[in-house]
Motif scaffolding. Sequence first.
Motif, PDB file in Angstrom:
ATOM      1  N   LEU A 110       1.258-110.201 -42.889  1.00 47.58           N
ATOM      2  CA  LEU A 110       0.002-109.499 -43.135  1.00 47.58           C
ATOM      3  C   LEU A 110       0.374-108.155 -43.738  1.00 47.58           C
ATOM      4  O   LEU A 110       1.206-107.426 -43.183  1.00 47.58           O
ATOM      5  N   LEU A 158      -2.859-111.611 -46.812  1.00 45.34           N
ATOM      6  CA  LEU A 158      -2.082-112.531 -45.967  1.00 45.34           C
ATOM      7  C   LEU A 158      -1.313-113.425 -46.934  1.00 45.34           C
ATOM      8  O   LEU A 158      -1.920-114.088 -47.784  1.00 45.34           O
ATOM      9  N   ILE A 189      -2.194-114.006 -36.892  1.00 47.81           N
ATOM     10  CA  ILE A 189      -2.459-113.433 -38.227  1.00 47.81           C
ATOM     11  C   ILE A 189      -3.485-114.306 -38.967  1.00 47.81           C
ATOM     12  O   ILE A 189      -4.452-113.813 -39.545  1.00 47.81           O
ATOM     13  N   TRP A 190      -3.288-115.614 -38.886  1.00 50.59           N
ATOM     14  CA  TRP A 190      -4.233-116.510 -39.576  1.00 50.59           C
ATOM     15  C   TRP A 190      -5.638-116.397 -39.000  1.00 50.59           C
ATOM     16  O   TRP A 190      -6.633-116.507 -39.694  1.00 50.59           O
ATOM     17  N   ARG A 231      -7.893-113.950 -40.573  1.00 52.02           N
ATOM     18  CA  ARG A 231      -8.485-114.425 -41.823  1.00 52.02           C
ATOM     19  C   ARG A 231      -9.568-115.470 -41.567  1.00 52.02           C
ATOM     20  O   ARG A 231     -10.655-115.412 -42.137  1.00 52.02           O
TER      21      ARG A 231
END
Length: 477
Positions: A232, A290, A334-335, A338
């Motif tokens: 990220l 990302l 992190i995903w 998003r």
Amino acid sequence: MPDTHASTLETLMTAIRKAVGDRGLLTDPNDTDPYAEDWRRLYRGHAAAVVRPADTQELAAVVRLCGEAGVSIVPQGGNTSMVGGATPNANRTQIILSLARMNHVMQIDPVDMTLTLQAGVTLKAAQVAAADAGCLLPLSISSEGSAQIGGVLATNAGGNNTVRYGNARDLVLGLEVVLPDGEIWNGMRRLRKDNTGYCLRQLFCGSEGTLGIITAAVLKLAPQPREMAVALCAMPSPEAALDLFSRFQAHDAAAVQAFEYMSGPGMGFVTAHIPGAHVPLAEPAAHYVLVELATPRPNAGLRAAMEQVLEQALEDGVVTDAAIAESEAQRAAIWRLREEHSEAQKREGASVKNDVSVPVSKVPELIRRATMACETLMPGIRPVPFGHMGDGNIHFNLEQPIGADPTWFLAQDHAIMDAVNEVVRDLDGSFSAEHGIGQLKPYMMEDWRGGAELATMQRIKAALDPKGIMNPGKVLP
Ligand code: MLT
Ligand code: ZN
């Protein structure tokens, strides 16, 4: 409803119940109404019934009966359309045809690298089945837990890995489709080469249920990645995000599996509304990227490649901070930042979506000019651009001004979409990149696709579905 129509429906229901049994038919409005509202809650329809066939034969029988009765059908998978594509009208005159019970994975062939499955399998379940066989089904969208393969193909979904593997239609080798007259087309071939006339399977991909109902498919698989690296990054500008994309492409284009842009305000909504969401960087940024690298090659040194590109970008001021995932849990976290963007926007208030695409090189200009256009149109409006920058596909979503009446705001949707689309047109883009047309955007078709293109589509529709029973009011104006 006129009496004749009521009695037609009653006769039809009796015949459908005979074809699919009690388990396959819902008629109580308490049972059917949840199917008749879209995920965004923009459209609240009412269906005469929800029919849930157990197999293709049953489904074909239902389509034939509806055709004979002149009753129209709204096919529905996971009901995750962003454009009301699977929502019926409000008159209780249409039936919803749900594929949910047709949810079997039929075959995985790791030599042919194919996955054969029924249309009601969720995308997530299909991914898991492929992974269990040591392969990758390279299609990933935020709604994959609910979205079903039939809907994903019928709408030609895009998503997070398109930059590497293409859209849903690029993964289709074979299809089974029930045509509007109830005939079954068995095109379940799994050939890499099959150059035999018009490519019918591609006609049904992106047709949004207006030409027939996809009941099964053969999908292409890819080798499972052996190495993965996810980061990220905090970015000073959209231009820097494009610069970073070019750097990763230049380093090893084949390894770029996702390249997603997010704005500071969008990330703010996620951390405010999604429990446990946390940005693993020192300071909030105005823009984020990302990036995910992946490769099936052994000992490819992806982590080192990620570090190398990011270190140089940090030194050049293209990136201001970055966090590389150290574990699968960090990668997922992190995903999640998003993937929860849409849900967070929904919780923040009313939002108008623009799923647009431009050439990748024009994404920064799109973000700047569309922001300006919307702020001029409606002071206080909150732009939340995010999405698949590596494909030139930005979800240029607009959140209502703070304190504005959501109903008033949503009533301005055409003016807002028009303001964004004016910029998109100027940048040689498209008004619908991956969400399709549904019932939200048919009014744009004449303007954007009018002339020979739209006329050809209308002729195809008339030839395949002369009675107009397949998902009327969707796609075509
Ligand atoms: C996504 O990529 O998360 C969805 O396609 C976007 C949206 O909500 O507009
Ligand atoms: Zn998207």
